[in-house]
Structures are given as C-alpha cells and as structure tokens.
Motif scaffolding. Structure first.
Motif, PDB file in Angstrom:
ATOM      1  N   VAL A 136     101.574  81.116  56.242  1.00 26.73           N
ATOM      2  CA  VAL A 136     101.753  80.028  55.443  1.00 26.73           C
ATOM      3  C   VAL A 136     100.603  79.092  55.496  1.00 26.73           C
ATOM      4  CG1 VAL A 136     104.282  80.085  55.291  1.00 26.73           C
ATOM      5  CG2 VAL A 136     103.145  78.877  57.330  1.00 26.73           C
ATOM      6  N   THR A 187      96.741  81.638  48.129  1.00 26.06           N
ATOM      7  CA  THR A 187      98.068  82.278  48.125  1.00 26.06           C
ATOM      8  C   THR A 187      98.921  81.021  49.053  1.00 26.06           C
ATOM      9  OG1 THR A 187      97.831  84.555  47.864  1.00 26.06           O
ATOM     10  CG2 THR A 187      99.867  83.852  49.147  1.00 26.06           C
ATOM     11  N   LEU A 215     101.964  78.663  47.565  1.00 23.05           N
ATOM     12  CA  LEU A 215     103.091  78.676  48.532  1.00 23.05           C
ATOM     13  C   LEU A 215     103.601  77.399  48.870  1.00 23.05           C
ATOM     14  CD1 LEU A 215     105.260  80.457  49.900  1.00 23.05           C
ATOM     15  CD2 LEU A 215     103.743  80.397  52.182  1.00 23.05           C
ATOM     16  N   GLU A 274     110.434  83.003  45.506  1.00 23.39           N
ATOM     17  CA  GLU A 274     109.201  83.766  44.682  1.00 23.39           C
ATOM     18  C   GLU A 274     108.749  83.059  43.679  1.00 23.39           C
ATOM     19  OE1 GLU A 274     111.773  86.722  42.056  1.00 23.39           O
ATOM     20  OE2 GLU A 274     111.540  87.224  44.076  1.00 23.39           O
ATOM     21  N   THR A 280     104.431  85.952  44.190  1.00 26.75           N
ATOM     22  CA  THR A 280     104.130  85.665  45.387  1.00 26.75           C
ATOM     23  C   THR A 280     105.796  85.551  46.060  1.00 26.75           C
ATOM     24  OG1 THR A 280     102.117  84.542  45.182  1.00 26.75           O
ATOM     25  CG2 THR A 280     103.423  84.030  47.378  1.00 26.75           C
ATOM     26  N   TYR A 281     105.745  86.241  47.279  1.00 31.54           N
ATOM     27  CA  TYR A 281     107.451  86.454  47.712  1.00 31.54           C
ATOM     28  C   TYR A 281     107.331  85.854  48.937  1.00 31.54           C
ATOM     29  CZ  TYR A 281     107.723  90.058  44.087  1.00 31.54           C
ATOM     30  OH  TYR A 281     107.934  90.657  43.074  1.00 31.54           O
ATOM     31  N   ALA A 282     108.334  85.118  49.293  1.00 27.42           N
ATOM     32  CA  ALA A 282     108.448  84.619  50.862  1.00 27.42           C
ATOM     33  C   ALA A 282     108.621  85.789  51.635  1.00 27.42           C
ATOM     34  CB  ALA A 282     109.846  83.597  50.843  1.00 27.42           C
ATOM     35  N   SER A 321     103.868  85.148  53.545  1.00 27.11           N
ATOM     36  CA  SER A 321     104.111  85.295  52.118  1.00 27.11           C
ATOM     37  C   SER A 321     103.546  86.809  51.684  1.00 27.11           C
ATOM     38  CB  SER A 321     103.548  84.177  51.037  1.00 27.11           C
ATOM     39  OG  SER A 321     102.296  84.261  51.174  1.00 27.11           O
ATOM     40  N   THR A 361     101.990  88.486  48.377  1.00 34.22           N
ATOM     41  CA  THR A 361     101.522  88.483  47.126  1.00 34.22           C
ATOM     42  C   THR A 361     101.111  89.693  46.653  1.00 34.22           C
ATOM     43  OG1 THR A 361     100.614  86.191  47.391  1.00 34.22           O
ATOM     44  CG2 THR A 361      99.716  87.319  45.754  1.00 34.22           C
ATOM     45  N   ALA A 406     109.080  92.462  51.107  1.00 36.80           N
ATOM     46  CA  ALA A 406     108.641  91.131  51.641  1.00 36.80           C
ATOM     47  C   ALA A 406     109.752  90.872  52.800  1.00 36.80           C
ATOM     48  CB  ALA A 406     109.052  90.229  50.636  1.00 36.80           C
TER      49      ALA A 406
END
Length: 128
Positions: free
Chosen positions: A32, A54, A58, A75, A86-88, A94, A96, A116
C-alpha cells in the motif's frame, strides 16, 4: 533463498498463473506504500513506477469507498485503450492486472480475484 526471496517467488508464481487469461498483458503486486513486491510486466512498463502509481490509485479508491459506502476497497477498474484492474490483496497490498481492450472482463475477474486472495494469504503468513 531468504524468507523475502521465498515470498517473492511464491507471489511471482501466482502472477505467472494469470498468463492463462487471454488478453492479459501484465500484472504486479505492490504494498500500500507503493513498494514493488513482484511483477510480470512487459519491458515497456517500469515496475517500480507502476507500483507507486498503483498505491496512489489504491489510496484514492479506499477513500472513495469509505466516503460513499462506509466500507473498504475491493477493486477498481480503469478502462481506456485497455484495462487496468486493481484488487485488494489483504490490508497491506494490491494486485494490479493489465489487459487489452477486448479482454473478457468477467474471465479476468474470475481468474484474478482468487490470486488476490492467495497473495493476501501469502503476505499474512510471511508476517507471522
């Protein structure tokens, strides 16, 4: 291989598995704070810069989600000439993925969401 090297290799293996999605052009996992964890990007994209961008995306997506719905980010999909999704990947990272404009977005989600979750589990296990 050190603990960090093993973690990077495991995350890298998850990214390489995404290559089975037709139209996928690259992927990366970043913290993050924008630190690159692993990537499978084409040579035309500088991985550390993409990780930083990214992280910025985020942060904004988290803020929008909290403001609009009181919940965290899951996301975000950016559609231009192609897709950037982009997904948590847990609370600290994350995933991407980059894809061509004609990608089957449903298939992309179907394949990337479990990756993810797997990355989140790997990162959580590494913290223990």
């Amino acid at each position: 291989m050190t603990g960090a090297g093993v973690l990077e290799a495991e995350v890298q293996a998850e990214l390489l598995g995404l290559r089975r999605v037709p139209g996928l052009t690259g992927s990366l996992v970043a913290s993050v704070d924008g630190l690159l964890i692993a990537h499978d990007l084409p040579p035309s994209i500088e991985p550390s810069s993409m990780a930083a961008v990214t992280a910025s995306q985020l942060g904004l997506a988290n803020r929008v989600g909290e403001t609009a719905h009181g919940g965290g980010f899951q996301e975000v999909v950016v559609r231009g000439a192609g897709y950037v999704v982009t997904y948590a990947a847990g609370p600290a990272a994350s995933l991407t993925v980059l894809a061509e404009g004609d990608v089957n977005v449903g298939r992309l989600h179907l394949e990337a969401r479990p990756v993810a979750r797997a990355v989140a589990a790997l990162l959580a296990a590494a913290k223990r």
